[in-house]
Design a protein around this motif. Sequence first.
Motif, short mmCIF file in Angstrom:
data_model
loop_
_atom_site.label_atom_id
_atom_site.label_comp_id
_atom_site.label_asym_id
_atom_site.label_seq_id
_atom_site.Cartn_x
_atom_site.Cartn_y
_atom_site.Cartn_z
N VAL A 46 0.86 -1.18 0.00
CA VAL A 46 0.00 0.00 0.00
C VAL A 46 0.90 1.23 0.00
O VAL A 46 1.92 1.27 0.70
CB VAL A 46 -0.91 0.02 1.25
CG1 VAL A 46 -1.82 1.22 1.25
CG2 VAL A 46 -1.71 -1.28 1.37
N ASP A 47 0.55 2.25 -0.77
CA ASP A 47 1.33 3.49 -0.84
C ASP A 47 0.65 4.56 0.01
O ASP A 47 0.09 5.53 -0.50
CB ASP A 47 1.48 3.95 -2.29
CG ASP A 47 2.33 5.20 -2.41
OD1 ASP A 47 3.08 5.52 -1.46
OD2 ASP A 47 2.24 5.86 -3.47
N ILE A 48 0.71 4.42 1.32
CA ILE A 48 0.02 5.34 2.22
C ILE A 48 0.67 6.73 2.22
O ILE A 48 -0.01 7.72 2.37
CB ILE A 48 -0.03 4.76 3.65
CG1 ILE A 48 -0.91 3.51 3.66
CG2 ILE A 48 -0.56 5.79 4.65
CD1 ILE A 48 -0.93 2.76 4.97
N ASN A 49 1.99 6.81 2.01
CA ASN A 49 2.65 8.13 2.04
C ASN A 49 2.64 8.82 0.67
O ASN A 49 3.27 9.87 0.51
CB ASN A 49 4.06 8.03 2.60
CG ASN A 49 4.98 7.18 1.76
OD1 ASN A 49 4.61 6.65 0.72
ND2 ASN A 49 6.20 7.03 2.23
N ASN A 50 1.95 8.25 -0.30
CA ASN A 50 1.74 8.87 -1.61
C ASN A 50 3.04 9.21 -2.33
O ASN A 50 3.11 10.19 -3.07
CB ASN A 50 0.87 10.13 -1.47
CG ASN A 50 -0.44 9.86 -0.79
OD1 ASN A 50 -1.20 8.96 -1.18
ND2 ASN A 50 -0.71 10.59 0.27
N ASP A 51 4.09 8.38 -2.16
CA ASP A 51 5.36 8.65 -2.83
C ASP A 51 5.55 7.85 -4.12
O ASP A 51 6.60 7.89 -4.73
CB ASP A 51 6.54 8.39 -1.88
CG ASP A 51 6.72 6.92 -1.52
OD1 ASP A 51 5.88 6.07 -1.92
OD2 ASP A 51 7.72 6.61 -0.83
N GLY A 52 4.52 7.10 -4.51
CA GLY A 52 4.59 6.32 -5.74
C GLY A 52 5.12 4.92 -5.54
O GLY A 52 5.18 4.13 -6.48
N THR A 53 5.51 4.57 -4.30
CA THR A 53 6.04 3.24 -4.01
C THR A 53 5.23 2.59 -2.90
O THR A 53 5.19 3.11 -1.77
CB THR A 53 7.53 3.31 -3.58
OG1 THR A 53 8.27 3.97 -4.60
CG2 THR A 53 8.10 1.93 -3.34
N ALA A 54 4.60 1.48 -3.22
CA ALA A 54 3.83 0.74 -2.21
C ALA A 54 4.78 -0.13 -1.40
O ALA A 54 5.79 -0.60 -1.90
CB ALA A 54 2.78 -0.11 -2.90
#
Length: 175
Positions: A46-54
């Motif tokens: 899941v990419d919770i920090n919205n950096d493009g990497t799950a």
Amino acid sequence: MKKLIFNLFAITTLVFTSCSKDDDSNGTVSLNGTWKLTAWNVTTGVDINNDGTASTNLLQEFDCYNNETIVFGANNTVVANSTSYADITAEVTTGTTDEYTFQVDCIEENDTTPLTWTLSGNTITFDSGSPEDVVVGTLSGNQIFIAIPEGFEAYDTNTGNVVVSQDLVFVYTKQ
């Protein structure tokens, strides 16, 4: 716009992994001492920090739960220490139906929970004194794993329906 609220199983006291050198003579790890939370593992990243990497380790996705510990003491006692928790919400990304933009708020707290523990073979049991709060883990080498079925869930705020559900595994490392 569809909004989601995430529910993370809050007993951050129950899975351990050890790189400890204080093994006893038969090769098993001494549980006594301090263990620190080092991972919250899910199956699908899941990419919770919205950096493009799950990531499958949710602790790599936000800055909450950084100082959570469990301290094993004498007479099969343990104290779980919680210093924060994550309040996670998400909105469907504009132009998509299944991609989300997340917002995480780390809420500080200072909470201690006294527990007892027993070890039988490779099974470790944590007990708060309430039958519904008994949690069982598996000891494998110098690691203990506790899977929390559906411990990571997201709810649609409009309908209340669960839209994401994954098992969660806590990992603590002996300090």
